[in-house]
Design an enzyme around this catalytic site. Structure first.
Site, PDB file in Angstrom:
ATOM      1  N   SER A 113     -19.553 -17.013  -0.962  1.00 17.70           N
ATOM      2  CA  SER A 113     -19.638 -15.581  -1.270  1.00 17.70           C
ATOM      3  C   SER A 113     -20.301 -14.746  -0.182  1.00 17.70           C
ATOM      4  O   SER A 113     -20.354 -13.518  -0.316  1.00 17.70           O
ATOM      5  CB  SER A 113     -20.382 -15.368  -2.594  1.00 17.70           C
ATOM      6  OG  SER A 113     -19.551 -15.723  -3.687  1.00 17.70           O
ATOM      7  N   LYS A 116     -18.310 -11.903   1.044  1.00 21.92           N
ATOM      8  CA  LYS A 116     -18.330 -10.591   0.391  1.00 21.92           C
ATOM      9  C   LYS A 116     -18.998  -9.536   1.270  1.00 21.92           C
ATOM     10  O   LYS A 116     -18.775  -8.335   1.078  1.00 21.92           O
ATOM     11  CB  LYS A 116     -19.043 -10.677  -0.953  1.00 21.92           C
ATOM     12  CG  LYS A 116     -18.274 -11.448  -2.023  1.00 21.92           C
ATOM     13  CD  LYS A 116     -19.026 -11.430  -3.350  1.00 21.92           C
ATOM     14  CE  LYS A 116     -18.198 -12.026  -4.480  1.00 21.92           C
ATOM     15  NZ  LYS A 116     -18.169 -13.498  -4.465  1.00 21.92           N
ATOM     16  N   SER A 171     -22.675 -11.191  -7.541  1.00 22.64           N
ATOM     17  CA  SER A 171     -21.606 -11.865  -6.813  1.00 22.64           C
ATOM     18  C   SER A 171     -20.350 -11.998  -7.675  1.00 22.64           C
ATOM     19  O   SER A 171     -19.648 -13.013  -7.645  1.00 22.64           O
ATOM     20  CB  SER A 171     -22.062 -13.254  -6.352  1.00 22.64           C
ATOM     21  OG  SER A 171     -21.297 -13.707  -5.273  1.00 22.64           O
TER      22      SER A 171
END
Length: 483
Positions: A113, A116, A171
Protein backbone atom coordinates in the site's frame (compact mmCIF):
# COMPACT_ATOMS: atom_id res chain seq x y z
CA UNK A 1 48.30 89.02 -31.46
CA UNK A 2 46.23 90.27 -28.57
CA UNK A 3 43.11 88.28 -27.76
CA UNK A 4 40.26 90.34 -26.36
CA UNK A 5 38.35 89.34 -23.21
CA UNK A 6 35.25 88.47 -25.26
CA UNK A 7 37.31 86.02 -27.32
CA UNK A 8 38.72 84.46 -24.17
CA UNK A 9 35.21 84.02 -22.80
CA UNK A 10 34.01 82.44 -26.07
CA UNK A 11 36.95 80.02 -26.13
CA UNK A 12 36.42 79.03 -22.50
CA UNK A 13 32.71 78.52 -23.06
CA UNK A 14 33.45 76.34 -26.08
CA UNK A 15 35.90 74.21 -24.10
CA UNK A 16 33.39 73.86 -21.25
CA UNK A 17 30.68 72.90 -23.71
CA UNK A 18 32.94 70.27 -25.22
CA UNK A 19 33.71 68.84 -21.77
CA UNK A 20 30.04 68.74 -20.78
CA UNK A 21 29.15 66.91 -23.98
CA UNK A 22 31.97 64.41 -23.98
CA UNK A 23 31.96 63.40 -20.28
CA UNK A 24 28.46 61.87 -20.12
CA UNK A 25 28.95 60.28 -23.53
CA UNK A 26 32.15 58.60 -22.36
CA UNK A 27 30.38 57.31 -19.24
CA UNK A 28 27.46 55.94 -21.29
CA UNK A 29 29.85 54.32 -23.75
CA UNK A 30 31.74 52.56 -20.94
CA UNK A 31 28.49 51.31 -19.35
CA UNK A 32 27.18 50.05 -22.68
CA UNK A 33 30.37 48.14 -23.41
CA UNK A 34 30.35 46.59 -19.91
CA UNK A 35 26.73 45.41 -20.02
CA UNK A 36 27.13 42.64 -22.62
CA UNK A 37 30.15 41.32 -20.75
CA UNK A 38 28.16 41.06 -17.53
CA UNK A 39 25.35 39.39 -19.41
CA UNK A 40 27.78 36.82 -20.81
CA UNK A 41 29.06 36.02 -17.37
CA UNK A 42 25.57 35.70 -15.92
CA UNK A 43 24.00 33.77 -18.75
CA UNK A 44 26.83 31.57 -19.92
CA UNK A 45 27.67 33.60 -23.05
CA UNK A 46 24.35 32.67 -24.68
CA UNK A 47 23.25 34.01 -28.00
CA UNK A 48 20.19 36.26 -28.00
CA UNK A 49 16.93 34.39 -28.49
CA UNK A 50 18.40 30.96 -27.73
CA UNK A 51 17.22 28.93 -24.69
CA UNK A 52 19.62 28.44 -21.82
CA UNK A 53 20.57 24.90 -20.78
CA UNK A 54 18.95 24.05 -17.41
CA UNK A 55 21.03 24.00 -14.29
CA UNK A 56 21.96 20.49 -13.17
CA UNK A 57 19.45 18.90 -10.80
CA UNK A 58 21.09 15.79 -9.37
CA UNK A 59 24.49 16.78 -7.99
CA UNK A 60 25.79 13.29 -7.22
CA UNK A 61 26.80 10.45 -9.51
CA UNK A 62 23.63 8.30 -9.67
CA UNK A 63 25.65 5.14 -10.22
CA UNK A 64 26.26 4.86 -6.46
CA UNK A 65 22.63 3.94 -5.85
CA UNK A 66 22.65 1.27 -8.57
CA UNK A 67 25.41 -0.65 -6.81
CA UNK A 68 24.43 -3.64 -4.64
CA UNK A 69 24.70 -3.49 -0.88
CA UNK A 70 24.85 -0.52 1.46
CA UNK A 71 26.07 2.77 0.00
CA UNK A 72 27.31 5.52 2.31
CA UNK A 73 30.22 8.02 2.21
CA UNK A 74 31.45 8.46 5.76
CA UNK A 75 33.93 11.11 6.86
CA UNK A 76 36.56 9.89 9.32
CA UNK A 77 35.15 9.20 12.77
CA UNK A 78 31.48 9.24 11.75
CA UNK A 79 29.34 6.21 12.62
CA UNK A 80 27.72 4.31 9.78
CA UNK A 81 24.01 3.60 9.33
CA UNK A 82 22.33 0.87 11.39
CA UNK A 83 22.46 -2.75 10.33
CA UNK A 84 18.90 -3.54 9.21
CA UNK A 85 17.13 -6.70 8.09
CA UNK A 86 15.07 -5.00 5.35
CA UNK A 87 15.72 -6.12 1.79
CA UNK A 88 15.97 -2.50 0.69
CA UNK A 89 16.01 0.89 2.42
CA UNK A 90 16.96 4.53 1.92
CA UNK A 91 17.27 7.70 4.01
CA UNK A 92 17.39 11.16 2.43
CA UNK A 93 17.17 14.85 3.23
CA UNK A 94 13.73 15.96 2.02
CA UNK A 95 14.71 19.59 1.46
CA UNK A 96 17.76 19.00 -0.74
CA UNK A 97 16.95 15.54 -2.05
CA UNK A 98 20.40 14.30 -0.97
CA UNK A 99 20.45 10.57 -0.26
CA UNK A 100 22.46 10.07 2.94
CA UNK A 101 22.64 6.27 2.75
CA UNK A 102 20.84 3.41 1.03
CA UNK A 103 20.83 -0.36 0.70
CA UNK A 104 19.91 -1.88 -2.69
CA UNK A 105 18.04 1.33 -3.44
CA UNK A 106 16.89 0.27 -6.92
CA UNK A 107 16.00 -3.33 -6.10
CA UNK A 108 12.54 -3.93 -7.54
CA UNK A 109 10.13 -5.33 -4.97
CA UNK A 110 6.35 -5.39 -4.44
CA UNK A 111 5.39 -2.09 -2.74
CA UNK A 112 2.06 -3.03 -1.10
CA UNK A 113 0.00 0.00 0.00
CA UNK A 114 2.95 2.41 -0.10
CA UNK A 115 1.99 2.60 -3.79
CA UNK A 116 -1.01 4.64 -2.61
CA UNK A 117 1.43 7.54 -2.19
CA UNK A 118 1.89 7.57 -5.97
CA UNK A 119 -1.87 7.14 -6.41
CA UNK A 120 -2.44 10.26 -4.31
CA UNK A 121 0.22 12.24 -6.18
CA UNK A 122 -1.59 11.39 -9.40
CA UNK A 123 -5.26 11.77 -8.50
CA UNK A 124 -5.30 14.40 -5.72
CA UNK A 125 -4.80 17.34 -8.10
CA UNK A 126 -7.52 16.09 -10.44
CA UNK A 127 -10.49 15.99 -8.03
CA UNK A 128 -11.99 18.86 -6.02
CA UNK A 129 -11.76 18.05 -2.31
CA UNK A 130 -15.26 19.37 -1.58
CA UNK A 131 -16.93 17.49 -4.47
CA UNK A 132 -19.65 15.03 -3.48
CA UNK A 133 -20.09 11.61 -5.06
CA UNK A 134 -22.71 8.90 -4.64
CA UNK A 135 -21.06 5.48 -4.86
CA UNK A 136 -22.39 3.00 -7.43
CA UNK A 137 -22.27 -0.76 -7.04
CA UNK A 138 -19.96 -1.28 -10.01
CA UNK A 139 -17.36 1.05 -8.47
CA UNK A 140 -16.79 -1.46 -5.67
CA UNK A 141 -16.31 -4.51 -7.90
CA UNK A 142 -12.90 -6.07 -8.40
CA UNK A 143 -11.56 -5.46 -4.88
CA UNK A 144 -9.06 -8.22 -4.08
CA UNK A 145 -9.83 -10.73 -1.33
CA UNK A 146 -8.27 -9.82 1.99
CA UNK A 147 -7.99 -6.12 1.06
CA UNK A 148 -8.05 -3.50 3.77
CA UNK A 149 -11.39 -1.66 3.64
CA UNK A 150 -12.52 1.58 5.24
CA UNK A 151 -16.23 0.76 4.79
CA UNK A 152 -17.36 2.59 1.64
CA UNK A 153 -20.97 1.66 0.84
CA UNK A 154 -22.92 1.86 -2.37
CA UNK A 155 -25.70 4.48 -2.64
CA UNK A 156 -24.01 6.57 0.07
CA UNK A 157 -22.82 10.07 -0.82
CA UNK A 158 -19.29 11.00 0.27
CA UNK A 159 -17.14 14.08 -0.04
CA UNK A 160 -13.90 13.45 -1.90
CA UNK A 161 -12.03 14.55 1.24
CA UNK A 162 -13.71 11.73 3.20
CA UNK A 163 -12.52 9.18 0.66
CA UNK A 164 -8.95 10.52 0.86
CA UNK A 165 -8.99 10.17 4.63
CA UNK A 166 -10.07 6.57 4.09
CA UNK A 167 -7.08 6.07 1.76
CA UNK A 168 -4.41 7.69 3.90
CA UNK A 169 -5.51 6.59 7.36
CA UNK A 170 -7.18 3.21 6.90
CA UNK A 171 -5.50 2.29 3.60
CA UNK A 172 -8.96 1.52 2.21
CA UNK A 173 -8.82 -0.22 -1.15
CA UNK A 174 -12.56 0.44 -1.50
CA UNK A 175 -11.91 4.21 -1.30
CA UNK A 176 -9.15 3.87 -3.90
CA UNK A 177 -11.57 2.08 -6.24
CA UNK A 178 -14.12 4.88 -6.02
CA UNK A 179 -11.56 7.65 -6.51
CA UNK A 180 -10.03 5.84 -9.47
CA UNK A 181 -13.50 5.50 -10.99
CA UNK A 182 -14.06 9.24 -10.58
CA UNK A 183 -10.68 9.78 -12.27
CA UNK A 184 -11.70 7.84 -15.38
CA UNK A 185 -11.16 4.20 -14.51
CA UNK A 186 -8.75 1.65 -13.06
CA UNK A 187 -6.47 1.12 -16.06
CA UNK A 188 -6.43 4.79 -16.99
CA UNK A 189 -5.36 5.68 -13.46
CA UNK A 190 -2.60 3.03 -13.56
CA UNK A 191 -1.20 4.55 -16.76
CA UNK A 192 -1.35 8.04 -15.29
CA UNK A 193 0.49 6.84 -12.18
CA UNK A 194 3.32 5.43 -14.28
CA UNK A 195 3.54 8.69 -16.23
CA UNK A 196 3.85 10.65 -12.98
CA UNK A 197 6.49 8.24 -11.68
CA UNK A 198 8.58 8.64 -14.84
CA UNK A 199 8.24 12.40 -14.69
CA UNK A 200 9.69 12.34 -11.18
CA UNK A 201 12.65 10.22 -12.22
CA UNK A 202 11.22 7.07 -10.58
CA UNK A 203 11.85 4.38 -13.20
CA UNK A 204 11.63 1.22 -11.07
CA UNK A 205 7.85 1.39 -10.59
CA UNK A 206 5.39 -0.69 -12.60
CA UNK A 207 1.73 -0.13 -11.72
CA UNK A 208 -0.81 -2.89 -12.28
CA UNK A 209 -3.18 -2.33 -9.35
CA UNK A 210 -3.30 1.34 -8.19
CA UNK A 211 -4.21 0.35 -4.61
CA UNK A 212 -0.97 -1.62 -4.17
CA UNK A 213 -2.69 -5.01 -4.01
CA UNK A 214 -0.34 -7.81 -5.12
CA UNK A 215 -0.44 -8.26 -8.89
CA UNK A 216 1.95 -9.98 -11.31
CA UNK A 217 4.64 -7.57 -12.46
CA UNK A 218 3.78 -4.82 -9.97
CA UNK A 219 7.02 -3.51 -8.42
CA UNK A 220 8.69 -0.41 -7.04
CA UNK A 221 11.90 0.31 -5.11
CA UNK A 222 13.09 2.05 -1.97
CA UNK A 223 14.40 4.85 -4.16
CA UNK A 224 11.08 5.38 -5.96
CA UNK A 225 9.06 5.23 -2.74
CA UNK A 226 11.29 7.89 -1.18
CA UNK A 227 10.77 10.05 -4.28
CA UNK A 228 6.98 9.70 -3.89
CA UNK A 229 7.12 10.55 -0.20
CA UNK A 230 9.29 13.62 -0.73
CA UNK A 231 7.12 14.87 -3.60
CA UNK A 232 3.96 14.28 -1.59
CA UNK A 233 5.19 16.52 1.22
CA UNK A 234 5.35 19.35 -1.31
CA UNK A 235 1.57 19.13 -1.76
CA UNK A 236 -0.41 20.77 1.08
CA UNK A 237 -3.36 18.35 0.77
CA UNK A 238 -1.12 15.27 0.68
CA UNK A 239 0.89 16.53 3.65
CA UNK A 240 -2.27 17.24 5.65
CA UNK A 241 -3.85 13.84 5.01
CA UNK A 242 -0.71 11.79 5.65
CA UNK A 243 -0.16 13.53 9.01
CA UNK A 244 -3.63 12.70 10.39
CA UNK A 245 -3.59 10.04 13.13
CA UNK A 246 -7.37 9.94 13.58
CA UNK A 247 -10.50 11.00 11.69
CA UNK A 248 -14.25 10.36 11.42
CA UNK A 249 -15.63 8.49 8.43
CA UNK A 250 -19.25 8.93 7.29
CA UNK A 251 -21.69 6.02 7.09
CA UNK A 252 -24.88 7.57 5.78
CA UNK A 253 -26.54 9.38 8.68
CA UNK A 254 -23.72 8.84 11.19
CA UNK A 255 -19.93 8.61 11.45
CA UNK A 256 -17.41 6.28 13.04
CA UNK A 257 -13.78 6.78 14.01
CA UNK A 258 -10.83 5.57 11.98
CA UNK A 259 -7.14 5.69 12.83
CA UNK A 260 -3.97 5.66 10.81
CA UNK A 261 -2.34 2.30 10.25
CA UNK A 262 1.07 4.04 10.47
CA UNK A 263 2.12 3.13 14.02
CA UNK A 264 4.98 5.65 14.05
CA UNK A 265 2.26 8.30 13.73
CA UNK A 266 -0.23 6.94 16.28
CA UNK A 267 2.17 5.35 18.77
CA UNK A 268 -0.07 2.29 19.18
CA UNK A 269 0.16 -1.52 19.01
CA UNK A 270 3.43 -1.55 20.91
CA UNK A 271 5.21 0.97 18.66
CA UNK A 272 6.33 4.28 20.17
CA UNK A 273 5.33 7.42 18.30
CA UNK A 274 8.37 8.96 16.64
CA UNK A 275 9.13 12.55 17.79
CA UNK A 276 8.58 14.97 14.91
CA UNK A 277 6.82 12.42 12.66
CA UNK A 278 4.81 13.96 9.79
CA UNK A 279 3.55 10.86 7.86
CA UNK A 280 3.64 9.29 5.18
CA UNK A 281 2.28 5.76 4.33
CA UNK A 282 2.73 2.14 5.33
CA UNK A 283 1.70 -1.10 3.64
CA UNK A 284 1.51 -4.85 3.89
CA UNK A 285 0.68 -7.79 1.65
CA UNK A 286 1.68 -11.42 1.92
CA UNK A 287 3.99 -11.05 -1.08
CA UNK A 288 5.46 -7.62 -0.30
CA UNK A 289 5.79 -8.06 3.43
CA UNK A 290 5.77 -4.86 5.48
CA UNK A 291 6.72 -1.63 3.70
CA UNK A 292 6.88 1.98 4.88
CA UNK A 293 7.54 5.53 3.76
CA UNK A 294 8.07 7.81 6.76
CA UNK A 295 9.09 11.44 7.19
CA UNK A 296 10.03 13.41 10.29
CA UNK A 297 11.25 16.90 11.13
CA UNK A 298 13.80 17.85 13.76
CA UNK A 299 16.05 20.85 14.28
CA UNK A 300 14.98 22.52 11.06
CA UNK A 301 15.70 19.42 8.95
CA UNK A 302 13.19 17.04 7.34
CA UNK A 303 14.17 13.46 6.52
CA UNK A 304 12.31 10.88 4.47
CA UNK A 305 12.99 7.14 4.74
CA UNK A 306 11.70 4.09 2.92
CA UNK A 307 11.92 0.52 4.23
CA UNK A 308 10.91 -2.56 2.25
CA UNK A 309 10.25 -6.02 3.68
CA UNK A 310 12.25 -6.52 6.90
CA UNK A 311 13.21 -10.18 7.28
CA UNK A 312 12.90 -10.43 11.05
CA UNK A 313 11.09 -8.85 13.97
CA UNK A 314 7.44 -9.21 12.98
CA UNK A 315 5.14 -6.36 11.96
CA UNK A 316 6.88 -3.90 14.29
CA UNK A 317 10.23 -4.32 12.55
CA UNK A 318 9.42 -1.97 9.67
CA UNK A 319 8.69 0.82 12.15
CA UNK A 320 11.69 0.17 14.38
CA UNK A 321 14.06 0.00 11.41
CA UNK A 322 12.60 3.24 10.07
CA UNK A 323 13.11 4.74 13.54
CA UNK A 324 16.76 3.65 13.52
CA UNK A 325 17.28 5.22 10.10
CA UNK A 326 15.70 8.51 11.18
CA UNK A 327 17.79 8.61 14.36
CA UNK A 328 20.96 8.00 12.38
CA UNK A 329 20.01 10.57 9.74
CA UNK A 330 19.37 13.28 12.33
CA UNK A 331 22.60 12.34 14.11
CA UNK A 332 25.75 11.05 12.35
CA UNK A 333 24.02 11.11 8.98
CA UNK A 334 24.03 14.90 9.00
CA UNK A 335 27.82 14.78 8.43
CA UNK A 336 28.03 12.31 5.55
CA UNK A 337 28.53 13.13 1.89
CA UNK A 338 25.51 12.21 -0.26
CA UNK A 339 25.55 9.06 -2.34
CA UNK A 340 22.73 10.11 -4.64
CA UNK A 341 19.81 12.44 -5.11
CA UNK A 342 16.03 12.12 -5.19
CA UNK A 343 15.93 14.95 -7.73
CA UNK A 344 15.42 14.04 -11.38
CA UNK A 345 18.66 13.78 -13.40
CA UNK A 346 19.61 16.92 -15.27
CA UNK A 347 18.76 16.85 -18.98
CA UNK A 348 21.52 17.19 -21.55
CA UNK A 349 22.84 20.72 -21.94
CA UNK A 350 22.20 22.48 -25.24
CA UNK A 351 25.19 22.91 -27.53
CA UNK A 352 25.78 25.26 -30.47
CA UNK A 353 28.95 23.70 -31.85
CA UNK A 354 27.32 22.39 -34.99
CA UNK A 355 24.41 23.63 -37.04
CA UNK A 356 21.66 21.03 -37.42
CA UNK A 357 20.82 19.65 -40.79
CA UNK A 358 17.58 20.74 -42.43
CA UNK A 359 16.06 17.35 -41.72
CA UNK A 360 17.08 17.54 -38.09
CA UNK A 361 15.69 21.05 -37.83
CA UNK A 362 12.40 19.93 -39.26
CA UNK A 363 12.28 17.02 -36.83
CA UNK A 364 13.12 19.26 -33.91
CA UNK A 365 10.43 21.72 -34.94
CA UNK A 366 7.89 18.93 -35.19
CA UNK A 367 8.94 17.61 -31.78
CA UNK A 368 8.68 21.06 -30.26
CA UNK A 369 5.22 21.49 -31.71
CA UNK A 370 4.18 18.12 -30.34
CA UNK A 371 5.60 19.00 -26.93
CA UNK A 372 3.77 22.30 -26.93
CA UNK A 373 0.54 20.54 -27.82
CA UNK A 374 1.12 18.02 -25.05
CA UNK A 375 1.75 20.78 -22.52
CA UNK A 376 -1.37 22.57 -23.64
CA UNK A 377 -3.30 19.33 -23.26
CA UNK A 378 -1.97 18.87 -19.74
CA UNK A 379 -2.92 22.42 -18.80
CA UNK A 380 -6.36 21.93 -20.24
CA UNK A 381 -6.86 18.68 -18.31
CA UNK A 382 -9.13 18.41 -15.26
CA UNK A 383 -7.93 20.39 -12.27
CA UNK A 384 -9.14 20.62 -8.73
CA UNK A 385 -11.21 23.63 -7.94
CA UNK A 386 -9.10 26.16 -6.14
CA UNK A 387 -5.86 24.47 -7.20
CA UNK A 388 -2.88 26.28 -5.76
CA UNK A 389 0.66 26.98 -6.81
CA UNK A 390 3.22 24.92 -4.97
CA UNK A 391 5.80 26.40 -2.63
CA UNK A 392 9.39 25.23 -2.98
CA UNK A 393 10.46 22.38 -0.72
CA UNK A 394 13.08 24.60 0.84
CA UNK A 395 10.49 25.87 3.30
CA UNK A 396 11.25 22.79 5.41
CA UNK A 397 14.08 24.78 6.86
CA UNK A 398 11.55 27.03 8.56
CA UNK A 399 10.37 24.06 10.62
CA UNK A 400 6.71 24.38 9.66
CA UNK A 401 4.51 21.54 8.48
CA UNK A 402 3.07 22.29 5.04
CA UNK A 403 -0.59 23.20 5.05
CA UNK A 404 -3.00 24.50 2.48
CA UNK A 405 -2.04 28.07 1.61
CA UNK A 406 -3.04 30.33 -1.19
CA UNK A 407 0.63 30.89 -2.08
CA UNK A 408 1.61 27.23 -2.24
CA UNK A 409 2.67 25.94 -5.66
CA UNK A 410 1.05 22.81 -7.14
CA UNK A 411 2.85 20.67 -9.69
CA UNK A 412 1.51 20.63 -13.22
CA UNK A 413 -0.49 17.55 -14.13
CA UNK A 414 0.77 15.03 -16.61
CA UNK A 415 -1.84 14.00 -19.09
CA UNK A 416 -2.57 10.41 -20.04
CA UNK A 417 0.27 8.50 -21.67
CA UNK A 418 0.25 8.21 -25.47
CA UNK A 419 -2.63 6.08 -26.63
CA UNK A 420 -4.73 6.82 -23.54
CA UNK A 421 -8.26 8.16 -23.68
CA UNK A 422 -7.24 11.63 -22.57
CA UNK A 423 -5.40 13.92 -24.98
CA UNK A 424 -2.20 15.49 -23.79
CA UNK A 425 1.32 14.59 -22.74
CA UNK A 426 3.34 13.98 -19.64
CA UNK A 427 4.39 16.60 -17.11
CA UNK A 428 6.40 17.68 -14.87
CA UNK A 429 7.43 20.52 -13.84
CA UNK A 430 6.77 20.35 -10.82
CA UNK A 431 8.57 19.82 -12.42
CA UNK A 432 9.64 19.62 -15.78
CA UNK A 433 8.34 16.74 -17.00
CA UNK A 434 9.59 15.79 -13.85
CA UNK A 435 12.55 14.38 -15.43
CA UNK A 436 13.85 17.85 -16.04
CA UNK A 437 15.38 20.00 -13.39
CA UNK A 438 14.75 23.67 -12.98
CA UNK A 439 15.94 25.61 -16.01
CA UNK A 440 16.97 29.17 -16.74
CA UNK A 441 14.58 31.43 -18.58
CA UNK A 442 15.34 31.99 -22.27
CA UNK A 443 17.29 35.07 -23.17
CA UNK A 444 15.01 37.65 -24.77
CA UNK A 445 15.65 38.24 -28.44
CA UNK A 446 17.23 41.62 -29.05
CA UNK A 447 18.65 41.86 -25.51
CA UNK A 448 22.16 43.16 -25.08
CA UNK A 449 24.46 40.20 -25.38
CA UNK A 450 27.47 38.75 -27.09
CA UNK A 451 25.92 38.99 -30.55
CA UNK A 452 24.29 42.46 -30.21
CA UNK A 453 25.27 44.99 -32.94
CA UNK A 454 26.99 48.21 -31.66
CA UNK A 455 24.82 51.33 -31.66
CA UNK A 456 25.88 54.07 -34.20
CA UNK A 457 24.49 56.90 -32.04
CA UNK A 458 27.48 57.32 -29.76
CA UNK A 459 30.13 57.78 -32.52
CA UNK A 460 27.90 60.30 -34.36
CA UNK A 461 27.39 62.33 -31.18
CA UNK A 462 31.10 62.28 -30.42
CA UNK A 463 32.10 63.45 -33.90
CA UNK A 464 29.34 66.09 -33.98
CA UNK A 465 30.36 67.48 -30.59
CA UNK A 466 34.00 67.72 -31.68
CA UNK A 467 32.98 69.58 -34.86
CA UNK A 468 30.83 72.04 -32.91
CA UNK A 469 33.66 72.70 -30.47
CA UNK A 470 36.23 73.15 -33.29
CA UNK A 471 33.91 75.55 -35.11
CA UNK A 472 33.37 77.59 -31.99
CA UNK A 473 37.12 77.89 -31.42
CA UNK A 474 37.74 78.90 -35.07
CA UNK A 475 35.07 81.61 -34.87
CA UNK A 476 36.55 82.89 -31.62
CA UNK A 477 40.04 83.13 -33.10
CA UNK A 478 38.75 84.80 -36.27
CA UNK A 479 36.84 87.40 -34.27
CA UNK A 480 39.89 88.00 -32.16
CA UNK A 481 42.00 88.54 -35.31
CA UNK A 482 39.59 91.15 -36.67
CA UNK A 483 39.66 92.93 -33.36
Amino acid sequence: MIVSSSARIAAGASALLLLCLLLPLLVLSSAASATPSAGRVAEGDARPGEPMPPRPAARVDPSYLHRPGTQVRLPPGVAGPPDLSALSWLVADAATGDVLAAHDAHRRLPPASTLKALFALTVLPRLAQDARHTVREEELTGIGPGSSLVGVKEDVTYEVADLWRGVFLHSGNDAVRVLAGMNGGWQRTARQMEAVARSLGAHDTKVVSPDGYDAPGQVSSAYDLAVFGREGLRDPDFARYCALPYAAFPAGGWKYGIRSTNRLLTGEDGVRRYPGIIGVKNGYTSKAGHTLIAAARRGGRTLVVSVMNPQSGGFRAVYEEARDLLDWGFGPGAKVRPVGSLLPPAPRALTHSAAPSPGASAGASAGASAGASASAGARAGPRRRGARLRRPLGRYGAGRCPRGRSTAVRRALPADPPGGPEAGGPIPGAAAPSGAGPGRPPVAAGAAGAGAAPSPVLPVLLVGSACVAAGALWLARRRAGTD
